[in-house]
Design an enzyme around this catalytic site. Structure first.
Site, PDB file in Angstrom:
ATOM      1  N   ASN A   1       0.823  -1.217   0.000  1.00  0.00           N
ATOM      2  CA  ASN A   1       0.000   0.000   0.000  1.00  0.00           C
ATOM      3  C   ASN A   1       0.860   1.270   0.000  1.00  0.00           C
ATOM      4  O   ASN A   1       0.520   2.261  -0.636  1.00  0.00           O
ATOM      5  CB  ASN A   1      -0.908   0.020   1.236  1.00  0.00           C
ATOM      6  CG  ASN A   1      -1.953  -1.058   1.164  1.00  0.00           C
ATOM      7  OD1 ASN A   1      -2.390  -1.424   0.079  1.00  0.00           O
ATOM      8  ND2 ASN A   1      -2.340  -1.599   2.310  1.00  0.00           N
ATOM      9  N   TYR A   2       1.957   1.229   0.745  1.00  0.00           N
ATOM     10  CA  TYR A   2       2.799   2.417   0.857  1.00  0.00           C
ATOM     11  C   TYR A   2       3.429   2.764  -0.490  1.00  0.00           C
ATOM     12  O   TYR A   2       3.328   3.895  -0.976  1.00  0.00           O
ATOM     13  CB  TYR A   2       3.876   2.204   1.923  1.00  0.00           C
ATOM     14  CG  TYR A   2       4.778   3.398   2.093  1.00  0.00           C
ATOM     15  CD1 TYR A   2       4.317   4.556   2.723  1.00  0.00           C
ATOM     16  CD2 TYR A   2       6.090   3.398   1.602  1.00  0.00           C
ATOM     17  CE1 TYR A   2       5.125   5.667   2.866  1.00  0.00           C
ATOM     18  CE2 TYR A   2       6.906   4.505   1.747  1.00  0.00           C
ATOM     19  CZ  TYR A   2       6.426   5.627   2.372  1.00  0.00           C
ATOM     20  OH  TYR A   2       7.231   6.730   2.503  1.00  0.00           O
ATOM     21  N   ALA A   3       4.081   1.774  -1.114  1.00  0.00           N
ATOM     22  CA  ALA A   3       4.742   2.024  -2.405  1.00  0.00           C
ATOM     23  C   ALA A   3       3.717   2.458  -3.456  1.00  0.00           C
ATOM     24  O   ALA A   3       3.949   3.395  -4.230  1.00  0.00           O
ATOM     25  CB  ALA A   3       5.488   0.772  -2.865  1.00  0.00           C
TER      26      ALA A   3
ATOM     27  N   LYS B   1       2.547   6.025  -2.689  1.00  0.00           N
ATOM     28  CA  LYS B   1       3.618   7.027  -2.900  1.00  0.00           C
ATOM     29  C   LYS B   1       3.851   7.229  -4.399  1.00  0.00           C
ATOM     30  O   LYS B   1       4.168   8.336  -4.849  1.00  0.00           O
ATOM     31  CB  LYS B   1       4.913   6.611  -2.189  1.00  0.00           C
ATOM     32  CG  LYS B   1       4.870   6.716  -0.687  1.00  0.00           C
ATOM     33  CD  LYS B   1       4.575   8.132  -0.175  1.00  0.00           C
ATOM     34  CE  LYS B   1       5.770   9.062  -0.215  1.00  0.00           C
ATOM     35  NZ  LYS B   1       5.454  10.392   0.411  1.00  0.00           N
TER      36      LYS B   1
END
Lengths: 343, 346
Positions: A140-142, A145
């Site tokens: 989710n983070y990658a 971002k």
């Protein structure tokens, strides 16, 4: 210079505010209303939750010469990550558009945006490395971002009076943030499962990140550029944990061979294929998610120095010393004995 | 065979569960997804390889002509979204709570029945293996008649979106607040045993500051022969959901999230011994399953959801009624409504 820092009360934000103030800037911190209410003084604070900004946000942005966009969320569900990283950024960009804002916008992206899975072992990663071609397969983070950086570039690229600088930090660390997922998995407050051991970690000491961000906000040569934020001489996982153990004798490190982890992850991946997706492995056991953190790469850190004449103010050795200050003499000897047996 | 076309409206956190499971279902294709934010719609289409994406719901219904619409937006919007889907000739699978009031639910139900379409509220925990086996055993009559039932749910909401001081969660604006957002789960277990009731008393309290409403609910519901308690707390960790059904000839004890069912029946020493052995084997199996879940993304909360969706789409393909009978949805929505009525509070 009048500067606005979104996420200014967070881990990196606090260091950036100190750095900007040291340079003589007048700094305003954007923070969520609930956080702002806990402050003794409202001076230098813009109370705003970018996930649901007030209509008057656009009007209050006009006074700033530079905006440092640090707001980010890590480690939450996909919708929370999307709200904090993408929707919040979109709302800020909407307000900038309405305001017809002009100035320097320093966007904090991440190393996570690079297409690291596609790189061969030993490749040198720099600012020209292609971005992730399959964002949907990353965590989710990658994923968020990547969406965030894409959005910032699209929207600000269309605003003639805005100078955009993108900074992509590696793993930012300091005494208050010692654990890094590039080490492996946390198994408890003082237990780390170390995946591998000899992989160099693209670390960035928080004061160096803050210094580079401030430089990007001030230096005319930074306009329109992209910079990675990584300290020279990246330590290996083992060296980092050794320094940690010397400062914290309670820390237990359980080494886990990377080849066993990879074998397990591939077996689960094949089981997923055979089951038609019904047994999808957890994210930390999906090779495409975890490999970017565990790949053995080289890091070219010369661009900021070459273009801006900037050098990281804290050396790698000093950064490790500040992150892991030595405990009492007796503790140190115990930790050394322990660390040699563990590592 | 022509695939069943499913559309999704409302791309909140739960949408991921729906999209991933729809992707795995044989004979089903995602015809379209819809939300108010174009950026979110685009991102979800890319992430889950679905599409096309829409920000205009009516346009999605007209252009994709779905067979089923998954309504996942906040409950206050359900009446309009469900109504439009039914009028477009689509079956509806709605997230719980299907409506913020019984009256709204009844209007949706009436429209669905009149049009001969399925309307299903997501009671996924009824389809957890342990719950299903337990209720099947009860219905088989082997345990005699129900005597009393205790259903208890504890969910830790303090750190989640419900406790966000800056963005008010939609659940807080329903009668009953966050508690109502969960009430249909324990209520659906109660109504599986007790379809009618003659008495209901409720206690609600706010035991901890930090949430904008009550965080604890206890309801006592019953008729002349059976009594049941229903409890919800929103401040306990880890999340747990259990029910205990005492019958005239045995007892069922079910850990819904932990996927464990204990059957206590029979009085002879031999049957007690074999019961203990079965329990031991069952616990070993549950422990192995927990390890398996830790290594996969099969969160135990959603295992029943996968089975419910399988059954729901099989019902559509075969022209059968929904796996959740309308009578049970009626009873569950009526129980939830009554629980939050002011005159029931003690």
């Amino acid at each position: 210079m009048k500067a606005l820092v979104t996420g200014g009360s967070g881990f990196l934000g606090r260091h950036l505010v100190a750095e900007l103030e040291a340079r003589g800037d007048s700094v305003t911190v954007m923070m969520r209303p609930s956080s702002a209410a806990r402050r003794e003084s409202g001076e230098g604070v813009l109370a705003c939750d970018l996930r649901r900004p007030p209509e008057e946000l656009a009007a209050s942005l006009a006074e700033f010469d530079a905006i440092y966009h640090l707001v980010a969320a890590a480690g939450s569900g996909w919708r929370e990550a999307f709200e904090s990283n993408v929707a919040a950024t979109e709302n800020l960009l909407d307000a900038l558009t309405v305001a017809g804002w002009r100035g320097r916008f320093v966007h904090v992206s991440s190393f996570a945006v690079y297409g690291t899975n596609q790189l061969a072992r030993g490749t040198t990663l720099d600012e020209s490395t292609p971005l992730e071609p399959e964002p949907g397969r990353r965590d989710n983070y990658a994923w968020t971002k990547l969406l965030q950086e894409r959005l910032v570039r699209e929207r600000l690229g269309a605003m003639d009076e805005v100078e955009l600088v993108v900074v992509r930090p590696g793993a930012i660390y300091a005494k208050e943030r010692r654990f890094q997922y590039r080490l492996g998995r946390p198994l408890g407050e003082h237990v780390v499962l170390m995946l591998g051991g000899s992989i160099p970690m693209p670390l960035n000491y928080v004061e160096n990140t803050a210094s580079l961000l401030a430089e990007c906000g001030h230096n005319p040569a930074a306009a329109g550029e992209t910079f990675n934020a990584v300290d020279p001489s990246p330590p290996t996982q083992r060296a980092y944990l050794k320094a940690w153990r010397e400062a914290d004798p309670q820390l237990k490190v359980i080494p886990f061979p990377l080849w066993v982890y990879r074998l397990l992850a591939r077996a689960l991946e094949r089981a997923e294929e055979r089951s038609g997706g019904r047994t999808a492995p957890a994210a930390f056991l999906q090779p495409y998610v975890m490999e970017p953190s565990l790949k053995r790469l080289r890091y070219d850190v010369s661009r900021a120095t070459a273009l801006l004449g900037w050098e990281p103010p804290v050396s790698a050795g000093e950064a490790l010393r500040r992150t892991f200050p030595s405990s009492s003499e007796s503790n140190t000897s115990v930790s050394r004995r322990d660390s040699s047996s563990q590592l | 065979m022509t695939p069943i076309r499913a559309a999704v409206v409302g791309l909140g956190g739960i949408a991921e569960e729906h999209l991933v499971k729809l992707h795995r279902l044989q004979g089903v294709e995602v015809a379209g997804v819809c939300d108010l934010s174009q950026t979110l719609v685009d991102a979800v289409c890319e992430r889950y390889s679905v599409g096309p994406g829409f920000t205009d719901y009516d346009r999605m219904l007209a252009e994709t002509q779905p067979d089923v619409v998954h309504v996942l937006a906040p409950p206050a919007t359900h009446a309009a979204l469900v109504g439009a889907a039914l009028r477009a000739g689509a079956h509806v699978f709605a997230e719980k709570p299907i409506a913020p009031s019984l009256a709204e639910y009844e209007r949706m139900r009436e429209e669905a029945v009149a049009r001969g379409l399925l309307l299903t509220e997501n009671y996924n925990y009824l389809f957890m293996d342990s719950t299903r086996r337990g209720l099947d055993l009860f219905r088989s009559g082997q345990l005699g008649e129900a005597v009393n039932l205790d259903v208890s749910m504890g969910v830790g909401l303090g750190r989640a979106a419900y406790g966000d001081p800056d963005i008010r969660h939609f659940a807080h604006d329903m009668p009953g607040g966050a508690l109502r957002n969960f009430a249909s789960h324990p209520a659906s277990i109660v109504t599986a045993v007790l379809e009618e009731w003659s008495s209901l008393a409720v206690s609600q309290r706010q035991l901890q500051a930090g949430m904008p409403g009550n965080d604890e609910l206890r309801a006592l519901v019953g008729d002349d022969r059976v009594s049941a308690t229903l409890s919800i707390t929103t401040r306990s960790q880890p999340s747990q959901f259990t029910w205990l059904l005492r019958c005239s000839e045995g007892t069922l004890e079910c850990d819904v999230f932990g996927q464990r069912l204990q059957v206590i029946a029979g009085g002879s020493p031999l049957s007690k011994l074999s019961g203990e052995v079965r329990q031991g084997i069952g616990r070993l199996g549950a422990a192995a399953a927990q390890v398996g879940r830790a290594a996969t993304d099969r969160h135990s909360y959603f295992e029943g959801f996968e089975r419910l969706l399988d059954d729901f789409y099989a019902a559509i393909a075969d022209g059968r009624p929904s796996p959740i009978p309308l009578a049970q949805m009626d009873a569950t929505n009526r129980l939830v409504e009554e629980i939050f009525e002011e005159e029931r509070q003690v």
